[in-house]
Design a protein around this motif. Sequence first.
Motif, PDB file in Angstrom:
ATOM      1  N   LEU A 106       0.895  -0.958  -0.178  1.00  0.00           N
ATOM      2  CA  LEU A 106       0.044  -0.090  -0.059  1.00  0.00           C
ATOM      3  C   LEU A 106       0.775   1.266   0.062  1.00  0.00           C
ATOM      4  O   LEU A 106       1.930   1.249   0.461  1.00  0.00           O
ATOM      5  N   ASP A 107       0.336   2.317  -0.713  1.00  0.00           N
ATOM      6  CA  ASP A 107       1.107   3.517  -0.724  1.00  0.00           C
ATOM      7  C   ASP A 107       0.411   4.640   0.080  1.00  0.00           C
ATOM      8  O   ASP A 107      -0.706   5.035  -0.280  1.00  0.00           O
ATOM      9  N   PRO A 108       1.199   4.903   1.073  1.00  0.00           N
ATOM     10  CA  PRO A 108       0.532   6.067   2.135  1.00  0.00           C
ATOM     11  C   PRO A 108       0.344   7.235   1.678  1.00  0.00           C
ATOM     12  O   PRO A 108      -0.372   8.243   1.985  1.00  0.00           O
ATOM     13  N   SER A 109       0.803   7.353   0.226  1.00  0.00           N
ATOM     14  CA  SER A 109       0.851   8.894  -0.140  1.00  0.00           C
ATOM     15  C   SER A 109      -0.369   8.852  -1.341  1.00  0.00           C
ATOM     16  O   SER A 109      -0.833  10.239  -1.665  1.00  0.00           O
ATOM     17  N   ASP A 110      -1.151   7.523  -1.567  1.00  0.00           N
ATOM     18  CA  ASP A 110      -1.797   7.513  -2.386  1.00  0.00           C
ATOM     19  C   ASP A 110      -3.177   6.820  -1.787  1.00  0.00           C
ATOM     20  O   ASP A 110      -3.255   5.685  -2.049  1.00  0.00           O
ATOM     21  N   PHE A 111      -3.989   7.576  -0.961  1.00  0.00           N
ATOM     22  CA  PHE A 111      -5.042   6.700  -0.148  1.00  0.00           C
ATOM     23  C   PHE A 111      -6.009   6.114  -1.174  1.00  0.00           C
ATOM     24  O   PHE A 111      -6.406   4.983  -0.793  1.00  0.00           O
ATOM     25  N   GLU A 112      -6.488   6.735  -2.029  1.00  0.00           N
ATOM     26  CA  GLU A 112      -7.563   6.083  -3.092  1.00  0.00           C
ATOM     27  C   GLU A 112      -6.885   4.930  -3.725  1.00  0.00           C
ATOM     28  O   GLU A 112      -7.669   3.947  -3.983  1.00  0.00           O
ATOM     29  N   ALA A 113      -5.845   5.124  -4.432  1.00  0.00           N
ATOM     30  CA  ALA A 113      -5.010   4.010  -5.147  1.00  0.00           C
ATOM     31  C   ALA A 113      -4.932   2.638  -4.342  1.00  0.00           C
ATOM     32  O   ALA A 113      -5.236   1.735  -4.650  1.00  0.00           O
ATOM     33  N   SER A 114      -4.535   3.076  -3.062  1.00  0.00           N
ATOM     34  CA  SER A 114      -4.350   1.862  -1.948  1.00  0.00           C
ATOM     35  C   SER A 114      -5.769   1.162  -1.574  1.00  0.00           C
ATOM     36  O   SER A 114      -5.826   0.267  -1.726  1.00  0.00           O
ATOM     37  N   LEU A 115      -6.685   2.055  -1.404  1.00  0.00           N
ATOM     38  CA  LEU A 115      -8.064   1.499  -1.145  1.00  0.00           C
ATOM     39  C   LEU A 115      -8.506   0.908  -2.308  1.00  0.00           C
ATOM     40  O   LEU A 115      -9.119  -0.332  -2.189  1.00  0.00           O
TER      41      LEU A 115
END
Length: 346
Positions: A87-96
């Motif tokens: 998961l990428d903490p800088s891109d919440f939507e992509a991780s979600l």
Amino acid sequence: MFHLSEFIFLGGFIVFIAAILVLDMLVIDKKAHEVSIREAGTWTAVWITLALAFSAFLWFKGDMVHGISSFADLKTVASAYAPHLKLDPSDFEASLQQYRHYMTISYISGYLIEKTLSVDNLFVMMMIFTAFGVGKNEYQHVLNWGILGAIVLRFVFIFLGAAIISRFDWVLLVFGGVLIYSGVKMFLDRNKKEEMDVQKNPIVRLLSKTGRIHTQFEGDRFFVRKAGRLLFTPLFVTVLVIEFSDLIFAFDSIPAVFSVSLDPYVVFFSNIFAILGLRAMFFLLAAIADRFRYLKTGVCVLLLFIGAKMLIHEWVEIDAVTSLCIILAVLVASIGASLLPQRKKA
């Protein structure tokens, strides 16, 4: 640790399923009748469509199941159920979105596993109906109550299993060993003709000790009062035996679905949607069972793959997409081989 949002979603899901069951039992199938292949095929398509509709919900809104509203929430859920995800903490939507898609693929894989493994259980149900002499008009009535009991049992088993796995992850190795044993045993016994001696069944023997088994069917009634005593009809005993068989079946199917997801909600959802379509699938399979002679072999291969996957998960990670592709390949291969014309014996 379960959170309030998860309980709320689960409660809503259970209410939704309960409403479907009530509609099905009290309205749609109120009048007992022998189900035709066409009717069974239509309802099988309806239940599959409903299951796929729920997968679409998970694809776009799966985060609602766990009430994820921040990256911290997502990280907590992912660490518990999908620690391998990057998961990428800088891109919440992509991780979600990545987690939603993982949930969806895991759900579909679990659904297919449960559907495939249930084939063997459906053959057992046919044998039980034959052994007890249940009329075809009463199959629906018995299966309705059998499905209701199966849902309750799955709820208990799945969330209890998830709690055990979260504390003792080595249990996955035990599950894997059990599945491999089941796969090998099923393959060796695949051509044996299964028969059932009603009098030796543990449920029948237990109830016989009470002296309350009525010897004759009384329509669709489960109980009958004779000489002031409440007696169990053969139809009620049949339901109990089917529930017992599902209990045994669950020891294979539930661990198998945990192989594709550690999320108890995903496992529960996939199990429930697969179970909801079991009754229609039973009538369809009863009519065309002889045409799919390699389906049981496919079930054996699937059990062996899932068991091996669980045994090597610490060293080799087979991702959700690959697992789904292998499951589909086994299903297509076993069905395709079954449809090939048989060689005539000389």
